[in-house]
Design an enzyme around this catalytic site. Structure first.
Site, PDB file in Angstrom:
ATOM      1  N   GLU A   1      50.001  34.847  39.515  1.00  0.00           N
ATOM      2  CA  GLU A   1      49.520  35.746  40.572  1.00  0.00           C
ATOM      3  C   GLU A   1      50.374  35.650  41.841  1.00  0.00           C
ATOM      4  O   GLU A   1      51.224  34.760  41.972  1.00  0.00           O
ATOM      5  CB  GLU A   1      48.067  35.437  40.916  1.00  0.00           C
ATOM      6  CG  GLU A   1      47.856  34.037  41.480  1.00  0.00           C
ATOM      7  CD  GLU A   1      46.648  33.933  42.409  1.00  0.00           C
ATOM      8  OE1 GLU A   1      46.572  34.710  43.381  1.00  0.00           O
ATOM      9  OE2 GLU A   1      45.806  33.047  42.175  1.00  0.00           O
TER      10      GLU A   1
ATOM     11  N   VAL B   1      43.455  36.938  41.362  1.00  0.00           N
ATOM     12  CA  VAL B   1      43.193  36.658  39.943  1.00  0.00           C
ATOM     13  C   VAL B   1      42.740  37.948  39.246  1.00  0.00           C
ATOM     14  O   VAL B   1      43.275  38.316  38.192  1.00  0.00           O
ATOM     15  CB  VAL B   1      42.132  35.535  39.791  1.00  0.00           C
ATOM     16  CG1 VAL B   1      41.638  35.437  38.351  1.00  0.00           C
ATOM     17  CG2 VAL B   1      42.715  34.199  40.252  1.00  0.00           C
TER      18      VAL B   1
ATOM     19  N   ASP C   1      28.271  37.467  48.246  1.00  0.00           N
ATOM     20  CA  ASP C   1      29.743  37.495  48.320  1.00  0.00           C
ATOM     21  C   ASP C   1      30.268  36.810  47.060  1.00  0.00           C
ATOM     22  O   ASP C   1      30.545  35.615  47.037  1.00  0.00           O
ATOM     23  CB  ASP C   1      30.254  36.801  49.584  1.00  0.00           C
ATOM     24  CG  ASP C   1      31.771  36.947  49.740  1.00  0.00           C
ATOM     25  OD1 ASP C   1      32.431  37.393  48.776  1.00  0.00           O
ATOM     26  OD2 ASP C   1      32.297  36.612  50.815  1.00  0.00           O
TER      27      ASP C   1
ATOM     28  N   LYS D   1      37.764  25.946  44.395  1.00  0.00           N
ATOM     29  CA  LYS D   1      37.584  25.050  45.540  1.00  0.00           C
ATOM     30  C   LYS D   1      36.105  24.969  45.880  1.00  0.00           C
ATOM     31  O   LYS D   1      35.374  25.940  45.716  1.00  0.00           O
ATOM     32  CB  LYS D   1      38.321  25.616  46.763  1.00  0.00           C
ATOM     33  CG  LYS D   1      39.806  25.354  46.742  1.00  0.00           C
ATOM     34  CD  LYS D   1      40.368  25.358  48.161  1.00  0.00           C
ATOM     35  CE  LYS D   1      41.852  25.058  48.146  1.00  0.00           C
ATOM     36  NZ  LYS D   1      42.672  26.211  47.780  1.00  0.00           N
TER      37      LYS D   1
HETATM   38  N1  PSU Z   1      41.431  30.025  45.618  1.00  0.00           N
HETATM   39  C1  PSU Z   1      42.444  29.185  45.900  1.00  0.00           C
HETATM   40  N2  PSU Z   1      43.673  29.712  46.208  1.00  0.00           N
HETATM   41  C2  PSU Z   1      43.898  31.068  46.234  1.00  0.00           C
HETATM   42  C3  PSU Z   1      42.806  31.949  45.917  1.00  0.00           C
HETATM   43  C4  PSU Z   1      41.598  31.385  45.605  1.00  0.00           C
HETATM   44  O1  PSU Z   1      42.266  27.976  45.890  1.00  0.00           O
HETATM   45  O2  PSU Z   1      45.010  31.502  46.535  1.00  0.00           O
HETATM   46  C5  PSU Z   1      43.026  33.445  45.906  1.00  0.00           C
HETATM   47  C6  PSU Z   1      43.202  33.942  44.452  1.00  0.00           C
HETATM   48  O3  PSU Z   1      44.154  34.979  44.442  1.00  0.00           O
HETATM   49  C7  PSU Z   1      41.831  34.504  44.131  1.00  0.00           C
HETATM   50  C8  PSU Z   1      41.412  35.068  45.475  1.00  0.00           C
HETATM   51  O4  PSU Z   1      41.837  35.482  43.113  1.00  0.00           O
HETATM   52  O5  PSU Z   1      41.870  34.115  46.414  1.00  0.00           O
HETATM   53  C9  PSU Z   1      39.918  35.292  45.577  1.00  0.00           C
HETATM   54  O6  PSU Z   1      39.617  36.041  46.723  1.00  0.00           O
HETATM   55  P1  PSU Z   1      38.148  36.670  46.904  1.00  0.00           P
HETATM   56  O7  PSU Z   1      37.228  35.494  47.084  1.00  0.00           O
HETATM   57  O8  PSU Z   1      38.228  37.533  48.129  1.00  0.00           O
HETATM   58  O9  PSU Z   1      37.864  37.451  45.667  1.00  0.00           O
HETATM   59 MN    MN Z   2      34.638  37.750  48.495  1.00  0.00          MN
END
Ligand code: PSU
Ligand code: MN
Length: 314
Positions: free
Chosen positions: A25, A115, A145, A166
């Site tokens: 990614e 992802v 969320d 995380k």
């Molecule tokens: N978690 C991490 N590092 C990252 C991401 C998540 O430890 O870089 C990034 C990934 O690209 C994941 C995105 O798909 O954040 C998720 O964002 P959201 O919660 O807005 O869907």
């Molecule tokens: Mn989100």
């Protein structure tokens, strides 16, 4: 392969010949790690995929064009874009989850795929394996969320190799949503769902696997059933580079409270929290982050190779 995408020649050749390919990614490059660590880590991760026995294909959108496999110049270009729009002239890269891809492409923007975004483009390209660090999930204190990553895992047949999520996220809730979406959580040489910086979370994986061949066999039967969803293969951070869980937890708690106080939510939440955790730990979490990314690239490369070998057996 997809006729509208732009394939790196090496990736095109591998896909055409049925050789193993692993998607990577780009949001982790633009929104997950600081420059220049982001560019260095991304190319080390590509090298790790090769070491595992597959061809790496880092996926991103540059000026509206979907790129599958980047040149070193394209990687450097993306790594120096800023993640936040600061004015008309500032270089800007859109964080592309499912909803964002058509916008970035139509407007000829630069876009970094999450992802979810990477799974969509990998699947459209015929790539079965995808390696990253952590997936999105359900945010702590914000049960609505829920990252689009979890929905995507429920509807796109790509196997995602990662180190769990995380603990900025609500991990038990994240696990429940994955179950609802029919996503099996495989633990690579582990019984516990890894929590990114630390090797365990206290939560069980669905099934423990020991080898790349075992992962490939499960992917193979998933394919035979023609299931529409994805799979999650979780790999703990290498022991020597794990980040102290208590230190990680206190930085995460502080960052989450600050985000709450500043009203940061939605798509901005994850990048903001990631940046803040790196600042609070004075970069010492970075070592764990880089280490697990490389390791996941290598494991995904080995699984992709095992899968390609199985597919050539009649
Ligand atoms: N978690 C991490 N590092 C990252 C991401 C998540 O430890 O870089 C990034 C990934 O690209 C994941 C995105 O798909 O954040 C998720 O964002 P959201 O919660 O807005 O869907
Ligand atoms: Mn989100």
């Amino acid at each position: 392969m997809h006729e509208l995408f732009n394939y790196h020649p090496e990736v095109a050749e591998a896909l055409f010949a049925g050789q193993p390919v692993v998607a990577l990614e780009s949001t982790v490059i633009t929104h997950g790690l600081p420059y220049p660590d982001n560019v260095i880590t991304a190319s080390q991760m590509e090298a790790a995929v090769r070491e595992g026995g597959a061809v790496p294909a880092t996926i991103a959108v540059i000026q509206g064009e979907v790129l599958v496999g980047l040149t070193p110049e394209q990687l450097e270009y993306l790594g120096t874009r800023v993640a936040v729009k600061k004015g008309e002239t500032a270089p800007f890269v859109r964080k592309c989850s499912r909803r964002d891809l058509p916008v970035a492409i139509a407007r000829k923007e630069d876009g970094a795929t999450t992802v979810a975004g990477t799974m969509i483009l990998a699947h459209a390209s015929g790539i079965k394996l995808f390696a990253t660090g952590g997936i999105g999930g359900v945010h702590r204190g914000h049960p609505f969320d829920i990252s689009a990553d979890l929905t995507e895992l429920g509807r796109t047949p790509v196997a995602v190799v990662c180190s769990g999520a995380k603990s900025i996220l609500d991990l038990p809730a994240t696990r429940e949503v994955l179950e609802t979406n029919g996503v099996p959580i495989l633990g690579y040489q582990t019984d516990e769902l890894p929590a990114f910086f630390s090797r365990g979370s206290g939560l069980a994986v669905d099934v423990r696997i020991e080898s790349p061949a075992e992962a490939a066999r499960i992917i193979r039967s998933h394919q035979a059933l023609e299931m529409a969803n994805g799979l999650l293969i979780t790999v703990p951070v290498p022991e020597a580079d794990a980040f102290d869980p208590d230190e990680a937890e206190s930085a995460i708690v502080q960052a989450t409270e600050e985000a709450e106080a500043q009203g940061i939510h939605g798509a901005a939440a994850t990048p903001w929290l990631l940046r803040r955790v790196v600042q609070l730990t004075e970069g010492s979490s970075l070592r764990a982050n880089v280490s697990l990314l490389r390791n996941n690239g290598k494991v995904a490369g080995m699984i992709a190779r095992a899968l390609a070998e199985m597919q050539t057996i009649p």
